[in-house]
Design a protein around this motif. Structure first.
Motif, short mmCIF file in Angstrom:
data_model
loop_
_atom_site.label_atom_id
_atom_site.label_comp_id
_atom_site.label_asym_id
_atom_site.label_seq_id
_atom_site.Cartn_x
_atom_site.Cartn_y
_atom_site.Cartn_z
N SER A 13 37.89 42.84 26.31
CA SER A 13 36.43 43.02 25.92
C SER A 13 35.91 44.21 26.72
CB SER A 13 35.67 41.98 25.49
OG SER A 13 35.22 41.33 26.88
N VAL A 14 35.04 44.88 26.20
CA VAL A 14 34.35 46.07 27.03
C VAL A 14 33.74 45.55 28.02
CG1 VAL A 14 32.47 47.62 26.78
CG2 VAL A 14 34.05 47.52 25.01
N LYS A 15 33.10 44.37 27.95
CA LYS A 15 32.35 43.93 28.93
C LYS A 15 33.15 43.28 30.02
CE LYS A 15 30.53 39.91 27.74
NZ LYS A 15 29.61 39.03 27.37
N SER A 16 34.44 42.78 29.90
CA SER A 16 35.21 42.45 30.82
C SER A 16 35.73 43.69 31.42
CB SER A 16 36.19 41.55 30.19
OG SER A 16 35.90 40.37 29.72
N VAL A 18 34.27 46.56 32.01
CA VAL A 18 33.32 47.04 32.84
C VAL A 18 33.32 46.37 34.13
CG1 VAL A 18 30.69 47.44 32.99
CG2 VAL A 18 32.03 48.49 30.86
N THR A 19 33.34 45.08 34.00
CA THR A 19 33.22 44.18 35.13
C THR A 19 34.38 44.59 35.97
OG1 THR A 19 32.00 42.34 33.83
CG2 THR A 19 32.88 41.73 35.92
N VAL A 47 26.49 42.29 38.77
CA VAL A 47 27.43 42.43 37.68
C VAL A 47 28.06 41.19 37.37
CG1 VAL A 47 29.55 43.57 37.09
CG2 VAL A 47 27.89 45.00 38.22
N PHE A 50 25.56 39.04 35.59
CA PHE A 50 25.48 39.20 34.15
C PHE A 50 26.63 38.72 33.38
CE2 PHE A 50 26.14 42.34 30.83
CZ PHE A 50 25.12 42.10 29.97
N TYR A 51 27.81 38.94 33.83
CA TYR A 51 29.00 38.64 33.14
C TYR A 51 29.13 37.26 32.68
CZ TYR A 51 33.97 37.97 31.96
OH TYR A 51 35.21 37.74 31.43
N THR A 54 26.24 35.86 30.43
CA THR A 54 26.41 36.03 29.21
C THR A 54 27.71 35.41 28.41
OG1 THR A 54 27.92 38.03 29.77
CG2 THR A 54 25.51 38.46 28.93
N GLN A 55 28.63 34.90 29.33
CA GLN A 55 29.69 34.14 28.96
C GLN A 55 29.15 32.74 28.65
OE1 GLN A 55 32.93 34.74 28.14
NE2 GLN A 55 32.64 36.82 28.74
N ARG A 58 27.00 32.62 25.52
CA ARG A 58 27.77 32.61 24.38
C ARG A 58 28.44 31.30 23.91
NH1 ARG A 58 33.02 35.92 23.84
NH2 ARG A 58 32.44 36.85 25.65
#
Length: 67
Positions: A13-16, A18-19, A47, A50-51, A54-55, A58
């Protein structure tokens, strides 16, 4: 096997991405001496927080949907 495929899909995923990319970049800059260890720690903490924040959010949202 499906669980492994699901985890791999989540990793992409994009978020992963980016991290992971930010972690690699800042680790490289830190090794080169371009970034102080204090600056690296600050950025990395933000970073990663935030990651994982949000996990966690969710997962708790999805758990609430099931009840």
């Amino acid at each position: 096997m499906e669980r492994i495929q699901e985890r791999l899909a989540n990793l992409l995923s994009v978020k992963s991405l980016v991290t992971v990319i930010l972690t690699v970049i800042f680790a490289g800059l830190s090794v080169r001496g371009s970034v102080s260890s204090e600056q690296f720690l600050t950025v990395f903490t933000v970073v990663i927080s935030f990651y994982f924040g949000t996990q966690t959010q969710r997962k708790s949202t999805h758990a609430g949907d099931e009840t």
